[in-house]
Write a protein that holds these residues in place. Structure first.
Motif, short mmCIF file in Angstrom:
data_model
loop_
_atom_site.label_atom_id
_atom_site.label_comp_id
_atom_site.label_asym_id
_atom_site.label_seq_id
_atom_site.Cartn_x
_atom_site.Cartn_y
_atom_site.Cartn_z
N SER A 119 33.39 43.15 34.43
CA SER A 119 34.63 43.87 34.69
C SER A 119 35.57 43.67 33.52
N ALA A 126 40.68 44.90 41.29
CA ALA A 126 39.23 44.69 41.36
C ALA A 126 38.89 43.21 41.23
N TYR A 130 36.96 40.82 43.97
CA TYR A 130 35.73 40.06 43.69
C TYR A 130 35.94 38.58 44.02
#
Length: 157
Positions: A119, A126, A130
């Motif tokens: 990423s 995001a 995670y």
């Protein structure tokens, strides 16, 4: 009733070849650029992901595909969580979370031991998602994606 409760997660079918590309290109163009590797995989998800032992899932709401995620096979016990995208306008409503829950369930069901992902630190929502799912930062090798500045993994127990 929240949107999350009415979103259905469905597997890839050949009829659904296009949404993985349109959803991913939407966010890639917004934040980064579409790399050659993206173009190859997104233009042929069947050949590049499914036929190599991977899986693609879609979030469907009111007959519209609004999100996607892939589990790309690295080897028998390791898969890359990849190509995750939720369309603009419905972000922040729990769709990414629902896709993640589905991936974790599938990983356990299929005996996958480890999930990895690449990423970028500027994609804060995001990264937080995670981390909530137990992904931790590990060292990043060179040359995977130009945009990747963080690699994370989650050991499945």
């Amino acid at each position: 009733m929240s949107l999350e409760n009415t979103v259905e997660i469905i597997p890839f079918t050949t009829a659904l070849t296009e949404p993985i590309k349109t959803l991913n290109i939407e966010w890639l163009k917004k934040y980064f650029k579409v790399e050659p590797k993206d173009e190859i995989v997104l233009s042929n998800p069947q050949g590049e992901i499914i036929d190599k032992g991977g899986m693609i899932f879609y979030a469907k709401y009111n007959d519209k595909i609004i999100g996607t995620v892939s589990l790309i096979k690295i080897d028998d016990t390791t898969f890359e969580l990849s190509k995750m995208a939720v369309t603009d306008g419905v972000q922040g409503l729990g769709i990414g979370k629902k896709l993640m829950v589905h991936c974790m369930d599938i990983a356990e069901e299929k005996g996958i031991k480890k999930l990895i992902l690449y990423s970028n630190r500027k994609l804060l929502p995001a990264i937080h998602l995670y981390e909530k799912f137990g992904f931790v930062e590990i060292s990043l090798e060179d040359g995977v994606y130009e945009r990747a500045d963080i690699k994370m993994e989650r050991i499945i127990r």
